[in-house]
Scaffold this motif. Structure first.
Motif, PDB file in Angstrom:
ATOM      1  N   THR A  52     -15.155 -32.651  -7.562  1.00 31.81           N
ATOM      2  CA  THR A  52     -15.586 -31.425  -6.903  1.00 31.81           C
ATOM      3  C   THR A  52     -14.492 -30.890  -5.989  1.00 31.81           C
ATOM      4  OG1 THR A  52     -17.767 -32.376  -6.947  1.00 31.81           O
ATOM      5  CG2 THR A  52     -17.472 -30.405  -5.629  1.00 31.81           C
ATOM      6  N   ALA A  53     -13.860 -31.810  -5.239  1.00 33.44           N
ATOM      7  CA  ALA A  53     -12.806 -31.366  -4.329  1.00 33.44           C
ATOM      8  C   ALA A  53     -11.659 -30.750  -5.112  1.00 33.44           C
ATOM      9  CB  ALA A  53     -12.319 -32.547  -3.493  1.00 33.44           C
TER      10      ALA A  53
ATOM     11  N   LEU B   6     -11.800 -29.230  -8.002  1.00 31.85           N
ATOM     12  CA  LEU B   6     -12.191 -27.902  -8.465  1.00 31.85           C
ATOM     13  C   LEU B   6     -12.053 -26.890  -7.347  1.00 31.85           C
ATOM     14  CD1 LEU B   6     -15.377 -28.369 -10.667  1.00 31.85           C
ATOM     15  CD2 LEU B   6     -12.995 -28.280 -11.319  1.00 31.85           C
ATOM     16  N   VAL B   7     -12.484 -27.300  -6.144  1.00 31.37           N
ATOM     17  CA  VAL B   7     -12.444 -26.358  -5.028  1.00 31.37           C
ATOM     18  C   VAL B   7     -11.013 -26.010  -4.691  1.00 31.37           C
ATOM     19  CG1 VAL B   7     -13.000 -26.025  -2.611  1.00 31.37           C
ATOM     20  CG2 VAL B   7     -14.638 -27.129  -4.116  1.00 31.37           C
TER      21      VAL B   7
ATOM     22  N   ARG C 130      -9.633 -23.801  -7.247  1.00 23.58           N
ATOM     23  CA  ARG C 130     -10.493 -22.627  -7.467  1.00 23.58           C
ATOM     24  C   ARG C 130     -10.804 -22.448  -8.943  1.00 23.58           C
ATOM     25  NH1 ARG C 130     -10.897 -18.935  -3.622  1.00 23.58           N
ATOM     26  NH2 ARG C 130      -9.890 -19.379  -1.632  1.00 23.58           N
ATOM     27  N   LEU C 131     -11.294 -23.502  -9.567  1.00 31.71           N
ATOM     28  CA  LEU C 131     -11.541 -23.447 -11.007  1.00 31.71           C
ATOM     29  C   LEU C 131     -13.002 -23.151 -11.312  1.00 31.71           C
ATOM     30  CD1 LEU C 131      -9.551 -26.400 -12.546  1.00 31.71           C
ATOM     31  CD2 LEU C 131      -9.145 -23.982 -12.825  1.00 31.71           C
ATOM     32  N   THR C 132     -13.226 -22.141 -12.127  1.00 36.09           N
ATOM     33  CA  THR C 132     -14.529 -21.974 -12.776  1.00 36.09           C
ATOM     34  C   THR C 132     -14.230 -21.866 -14.259  1.00 36.09           C
ATOM     35  OG1 THR C 132     -14.480 -19.585 -12.694  1.00 36.09           O
ATOM     36  CG2 THR C 132     -15.452 -20.718 -10.809  1.00 36.09           C
ATOM     37  N   PHE C 133     -15.289 -21.761 -15.070  1.00 29.94           N
ATOM     38  CA  PHE C 133     -15.005 -21.713 -16.508  1.00 29.94           C
ATOM     39  C   PHE C 133     -14.202 -20.483 -16.890  1.00 29.94           C
ATOM     40  CE2 PHE C 133     -19.160 -19.752 -15.865  1.00 29.94           C
ATOM     41  CZ  PHE C 133     -19.022 -18.575 -16.550  1.00 29.94           C
ATOM     42  N   SER C 134     -14.310 -19.430 -16.082  1.00 24.11           N
ATOM     43  CA  SER C 134     -13.590 -18.213 -16.459  1.00 24.11           C
ATOM     44  C   SER C 134     -12.122 -18.277 -16.063  1.00 24.11           C
ATOM     45  CB  SER C 134     -14.256 -16.989 -15.842  1.00 24.11           C
ATOM     46  OG  SER C 134     -14.449 -17.203 -14.470  1.00 24.11           O
TER      47      SER C 134
ATOM     48  N   TYR D 275     -25.872 -28.567 -21.267  1.00 22.99           N
ATOM     49  CA  TYR D 275     -25.382 -28.425 -19.895  1.00 22.99           C
ATOM     50  C   TYR D 275     -26.293 -29.181 -18.940  1.00 22.99           C
ATOM     51  CZ  TYR D 275     -24.219 -26.344 -15.451  1.00 22.99           C
ATOM     52  OH  TYR D 275     -23.877 -26.178 -14.141  1.00 22.99           O
TER      53      TYR D 275
ATOM     54  N   ARG E  15     -15.849 -33.153 -13.465  1.00 22.39           N
ATOM     55  CA  ARG E  15     -16.713 -31.993 -13.669  1.00 22.39           C
ATOM     56  C   ARG E  15     -16.235 -31.138 -14.838  1.00 22.39           C
ATOM     57  NH1 ARG E  15     -19.694 -31.203  -8.987  1.00 22.39           N
ATOM     58  NH2 ARG E  15     -20.807 -29.676 -10.211  1.00 22.39           N
TER      59      ARG E  15
ATOM     60  N   LEU F 258     -20.666 -25.032 -19.429  1.00 21.61           N
ATOM     61  CA  LEU F 258     -21.097 -23.790 -18.796  1.00 21.61           C
ATOM     62  C   LEU F 258     -20.367 -22.603 -19.429  1.00 21.61           C
ATOM     63  CD1 LEU F 258     -23.092 -23.222 -16.614  1.00 21.61           C
ATOM     64  CD2 LEU F 258     -21.253 -23.177 -14.959  1.00 21.61           C
TER      65      LEU F 258
ATOM     66  N   VAL G   7     -22.102 -21.808 -22.607  1.00 21.56           N
ATOM     67  CA  VAL G   7     -23.336 -21.060 -22.359  1.00 21.56           C
ATOM     68  C   VAL G   7     -23.002 -19.590 -22.146  1.00 21.56           C
ATOM     69  CG1 VAL G   7     -25.225 -20.716 -20.746  1.00 21.56           C
ATOM     70  CG2 VAL G   7     -24.546 -23.029 -21.368  1.00 21.56           C
ATOM     71  N   ASP G   8     -21.995 -19.357 -21.324  1.00 19.20           N
ATOM     72  CA  ASP G   8     -21.624 -17.987 -21.006  1.00 19.20           C
ATOM     73  C   ASP G   8     -21.162 -17.250 -22.262  1.00 19.20           C
ATOM     74  OD1 ASP G   8     -20.929 -15.925 -18.913  1.00 19.20           O
ATOM     75  OD2 ASP G   8     -19.003 -16.190 -19.917  1.00 19.20           O
TER      76      ASP G   8
ATOM     77  N   LYS H 123     -22.815 -14.086 -23.949  1.00 21.97           N
ATOM     78  CA  LYS H 123     -22.048 -12.849 -24.035  1.00 21.97           C
ATOM     79  C   LYS H 123     -22.135 -12.277 -25.441  1.00 21.97           C
ATOM     80  CE  LYS H 123     -17.534 -11.050 -22.818  1.00 21.97           C
ATOM     81  NZ  LYS H 123     -16.167 -11.417 -22.514  1.00 21.97           N
TER      82      LYS H 123
ATOM     83  N   ALA I 152     -30.010 -12.467 -22.217  1.00 20.78           N
ATOM     84  CA  ALA I 152     -28.587 -12.789 -22.277  1.00 20.78           C
ATOM     85  C   ALA I 152     -27.920 -12.490 -20.942  1.00 20.78           C
ATOM     86  CB  ALA I 152     -27.927 -11.991 -23.397  1.00 20.78           C
TER      87      ALA I 152
ATOM     88  N   VAL J 132     -28.912 -15.177 -18.446  1.00 19.12           N
ATOM     89  CA  VAL J 132     -28.200 -16.438 -18.657  1.00 19.12           C
ATOM     90  C   VAL J 132     -26.783 -16.339 -18.120  1.00 19.12           C
ATOM     91  CG1 VAL J 132     -27.241 -17.929 -20.429  1.00 19.12           C
ATOM     92  CG2 VAL J 132     -29.582 -17.159 -20.616  1.00 19.12           C
ATOM     93  N   ARG J 133     -26.151 -15.212 -18.379  1.00 18.56           N
ATOM     94  CA  ARG J 133     -24.765 -15.065 -17.947  1.00 18.56           C
ATOM     95  C   ARG J 133     -24.646 -15.085 -16.431  1.00 18.56           C
ATOM     96  NH1 ARG J 133     -20.848 -10.880 -20.258  1.00 18.56           N
ATOM     97  NH2 ARG J 133     -19.445 -12.333 -19.252  1.00 18.56           N
TER      98      ARG J 133
ATOM     99  N   ALA K  87     -25.136 -18.558 -15.201  1.00 20.29           N
ATOM    100  CA  ALA K  87     -23.958 -19.391 -15.443  1.00 20.29           C
ATOM    101  C   ALA K  87     -22.889 -19.113 -14.396  1.00 20.29           C
ATOM    102  CB  ALA K  87     -23.416 -19.119 -16.847  1.00 20.29           C
ATOM    103  N   GLU K  88     -22.721 -17.853 -14.075  1.00 21.44           N
ATOM    104  CA  GLU K  88     -21.710 -17.485 -13.088  1.00 21.44           C
ATOM    105  C   GLU K  88     -22.065 -18.083 -11.724  1.00 21.44           C
ATOM    106  OE1 GLU K  88     -19.021 -15.755 -14.101  1.00 21.44           O
ATOM    107  OE2 GLU K  88     -18.200 -16.081 -12.102  1.00 21.44           O
TER     108      GLU K  88
ATOM    109  N   ALA L  85     -21.415 -21.753 -11.674  1.00 19.13           N
ATOM    110  CA  ALA L  85     -19.990 -22.101 -11.552  1.00 19.13           C
ATOM    111  C   ALA L  85     -19.523 -21.952 -10.105  1.00 19.13           C
ATOM    112  CB  ALA L  85     -19.169 -21.209 -12.477  1.00 19.13           C
TER     113      ALA L  85
ATOM    114  N   ALA M  80     -20.792 -24.772  -7.915  1.00 22.73           N
ATOM    115  CA  ALA M  80     -20.059 -26.023  -8.112  1.00 22.73           C
ATOM    116  C   ALA M  80     -18.842 -26.066  -7.199  1.00 22.73           C
ATOM    117  CB  ALA M  80     -19.642 -26.145  -9.569  1.00 22.73           C
ATOM    118  N   LEU M  81     -18.316 -24.889  -6.885  1.00 29.46           N
ATOM    119  CA  LEU M  81     -17.129 -24.840  -6.035  1.00 29.46           C
ATOM    120  C   LEU M  81     -17.465 -25.054  -4.566  1.00 29.46           C
ATOM    121  CD1 LEU M  81     -14.855 -21.996  -7.366  1.00 29.46           C
ATOM    122  CD2 LEU M  81     -14.799 -24.421  -7.817  1.00 29.46           C
TER     123      LEU M  81
ATOM    124  N   SER N 105     -20.323 -26.724  -3.303  1.00 25.98           N
ATOM    125  CA  SER N 105     -21.334 -27.704  -2.939  1.00 25.98           C
ATOM    126  C   SER N 105     -20.782 -28.789  -2.016  1.00 25.98           C
ATOM    127  CB  SER N 105     -21.912 -28.335  -4.203  1.00 25.98           C
ATOM    128  OG  SER N 105     -20.854 -28.906  -4.946  1.00 25.98           O
ATOM    129  N   SER N 106     -19.468 -29.017  -2.081  1.00 28.17           N
ATOM    130  CA  SER N 106     -18.934 -30.098  -1.255  1.00 28.17           C
ATOM    131  C   SER N 106     -18.676 -29.630   0.171  1.00 28.17           C
ATOM    132  CB  SER N 106     -17.632 -30.606  -1.853  1.00 28.17           C
ATOM    133  OG  SER N 106     -16.638 -29.636  -1.639  1.00 28.17           O
TER     134      SER N 106
END
Lengths: 377, 291
Positions: free
Chosen positions: A197-198, A200-201, A204-208, A280, A340, A347, A350-351, A355, B272, B275-276, B279-280, B283, B286-287, B289-290
């Motif tokens: 988690t740290a 990622l923070v 600054r990573l998200t799936f996009s 997921y 993660r 995720l 899913v997106d 889409k 749709a 869901v999107r 998901a956003e 994500a 997740a950044l 939560s810590s």
């Protein structure tokens, strides 16, 4: 999953980054002034565009359609010039079987090496610039793709690209080719294998932000272009009494599969969304379980330390020697923080499914209204 | 979908069965996939100055009467006034490589660029016939259209021996019909190549819009024709008139499912989107939560 094995095979067979043949490199003549900006031996000009040759497009189309599942992948060959990566050829790689990883790795490596050698013999390009991957319904995030591209990005000149071809969208009448590479921040996290988690923070990573898209354009050379036009030009039938529908024929008659009104793919797409969400959730459950376990172990370790301290304080007050402070980490095995990455990729899937569902339904809506207007209901 | 434009060739077939009653294995037609065609063109572009023409192997599948060419790869060869040489080792090695990816494609014949068939063609044909035995090898001659006086086109041939004592350097090339064939799903990829400035990143809606514009233009053309017939400027073609009536007469029937379909589609769109956004949000969470 044979993901690492394929990646290792690629690594074994790829040339070193400097091996890219730059025409001007071995000669000692001065590079002509007109080309001095275009040729960069050190690969300093950043890639701004990927250019796909017409032949590569048809090869990818054919391979992707024939491979039964979405496992079709292959290598892209070409050169880069002045920030444009010209992809001029491609070949399919055998889809990996899981029976014997070690063997499969070696044989894929050998396959690639001999294929490259053979292509060089007939004056084909033999410089690997990336790979392509077929996908369906837009969801191309997976571990294999990331691993392979990460290896390419380390070893290839300019880092290489991955071209993603969407079969389902192409079948709907809109051929989809997109070029990607991994973002620098993701590469950094990947090299350190830091997806806690740290991690990622801090990145600054998200799936996009795993992949960045590079603009892609299609090029047909003059010969191919003239040929295509020859094929598309309708020729009039020599029979005078032919029906109007058959009077003119051409090798490439126009097709209107785009106008099909049925929403055939929607059900499948919805199922995929639901399945991706389920996956997921399972992964999130795993991560949560691990997190709870870590928290529990940590709590136990802390209470143990606190108890020992309390006891020592008591012993000191009674005038006894304090017990030694033991190494807590040896007594309690605190599991490492879960990665993660997997849940991030899921995720992303899913997106992507959602889409493609959205755009599919959107066009369906337009077509429905169009049909209603034209039928005058 | 014939490949070469108007041809007056009559395709003669000797369909009489062989004396022992077995069906003839002679193919009577050939289809070729665009990717094979484009590979040949690419090979032609990459030839060396010394090469007058290029040759290569055709891979594909065959049924009783037709051959389906699906892929092609280049083969090294050299031609001089005295001799012709084909790199057979290269051909075999490359075939083995291709067979590993697509095991269902076998050697069906060979291609060359240019349309002249000479003694060397017969010799190469003889070599490939050994490779494809017991079936017959097909030969695809691709005219690139770059040499003066000849139009671009593709011709397919099979061979028959000639003379009382057949010799490998003598044979008759019999033309067979040749068509371009590809799967309907690949069609949009070819559209991409046909339109000069189409970008592969366009959305479904863009494609739909351009298809609708096309249809509109065609309707306008038909409308202009019909009106000019009505005004008496052009004599109407009865066949065209009947054809138009057949096509336009099939009106869409009113179905009660339209509203239900509309509601379903709207619901799916909403889902749709939901869901999107979820998901956003997930994500982003997740950044943080810590923290």
């Amino acid at each position: 999953m044979a993901a690492p094995s394929m990646a290792a095979a690629l690594a074994a067979s790829l040339p070193a980054p400097q091996a890219a043949p730059t025409p001007a490199a071995p000669t000692y003549e001065a590079i002509p002034a007109s080309m001095s900006k275009a040729i960069d031996i050190e690969a300093e000009i950043p890639l701004t565009c990927v250019q796909l040759d017409g032949m590569v497009i048809t090869k990818i189309l054919k391979h992707s359609r024939e491979a039964s599942s979405t496992t079709a992948h292959g290598l892209l060959l070409g050169l880069d010039l002045d920030g444009i990566l010209e992809v001029s050829n491609s070949f399919a790689l055998p889809s990996h079987t899981n029976d014997d990883d070690e063997k499969a790795t070696k044989s894929i490596g050998r396959y690639q090496a001999s294929m490259l050698r053979s292509l060089k013999e007939v004056q084909g390009d033999d410089n690997v610039v990336g790979f392509y991957q077929a996908t369906s319904l837009g969801a191309f995030f997976n571990q294999t793709l990331i691993d392979t591209q990460a290896i390419h990005q380390d070893r290839l000149r300019h880092g290489g690209v991955v071209i993603v071809h969407d079969i389902s969208q192409t079948a709907r009448g809109n051929a989809s080719f997109r070029a990607f590479k991994l973002t620098p921040s993701f590469m950094d996290a990947y090299r350190r294998a830091n997806f806690s988690t740290a991690g990622l923070v801090s990145h600054r990573l998200t799936f996009s932000s795993i992949l960045e898209e590079i603009p892609l354009r299609v090029r047909t050379n003059a010969l191919l272009n003239s040929y295509l036009n020859m094929l598309a030009t309708p020729s009039t039938s020599s029979f005078s009494g032919a029906r109007p529908g058959e009077a003119t024929t051409s090798a490439l008659s126009p097709s209107y599969s785009v106008l099909d009104i049925g929403n055939t793919g929607l059900t499948k797409n919805l199922e995929q969304v639901a399945e991706a969400i389920d996956n997921y959730r399972t992964e999130e459950g795993n991560v949560a379980y691990l997190s709870r376990q870590i928290a529990r172990e940590k709590l136990r370790a802390e209470t143990y330390v606190a108890k020992r301290k309390e006891e020592n304080a008591r012993r000191v007050s009674q005038g006894l020697n304090p017990l030694p402070e033991e190494d807590v980490s040896r007594l309690f095995r605190i599991p490492p923080e879960p990665s993660r990455l997997e849940s991030m990729l899921l995720l992303g899937q899913v997106d992507a499914y959602a889409k493609s569902l959205e755009s599919n339904a959107g066009t369906g809506l337009v077509k429905m209204y169009g049909a209603k207007a034209s039928s005058g209901v | 979908m014939p490949l070469s434009a108007s041809s007056s060739a009559a395709y003669l077939q000797n369909t009489s069965p062989t004396p022992n009653g077995a069906p003839s294995t002679r193919p009577t037609s050939l289809t070729i996939h665009p990717s094979a065609l484009f590979s040949i063109l690419d090979h032609y572009l990459r030839r060396t100055d010394a090469q007058h023409r290029v040759i290569g192997t055709l891979l594909g599948s065959r049924t009783d009467s037709s051959v389906d060419v699906k892929a092609a790869f280049a083969v090294l060869h050299s031609e001089t006034d005295e001799q012709v040489a084909v790199d057979m080792d290269y051909h075999r090695a490359m075939y083995d490589l291709c067979a590993r990816v697509r095991p269902n494609e076998t050697i069906v014949g060979w291609y060359s660029t240019g349309s002249d068939l000479n003694t060397y063609s017969a010799l190469i044909q003889n070599f490939y016939s050994q490779e494809t035995a017991p079936h017959q090898a097909v030969h695809v001659a691709l005219d690139t259209g770059t040499e003066g006086g000849k139009g671009a086109g593709v011709k397919a041939y099979i061979s028959s021996p000639v003379g009382i004592f057949p010799k490998p350097e003598n044979c008759v090339f019999v033309p067979i019909p040749c068509e371009l064939r590809f799967h309907e799903a690949e069609r949009s990829g070819l559209d991409l190549l046909l339109s000069p400035n189409a970008s592969p990143a366009q959305t479904d809606l863009d494609v739909l819009a351009s298809a609708l514009t096309d249809v509109q233009n065609m309707l306008n053309r038909v409308l202009a024709y019909v009106q000019s017939v009505l005004r008496g400027e052009v004599v109407g073609d009865k066949a065209v008139g009947r054809y138009l009536m057949d096509v336009l007469g099939t009106g869409v029937e009113e179905d009660g499912g339209w509203t239900a379909g509309l509601q379903d589609t709207l619901m799916v769109t909403y889902l749709a989107n939901l869901v999107r956004s979820q998901a956003e949000v997930s994500a982003r969470l997740a950044l943080t939560s810590s923290a």
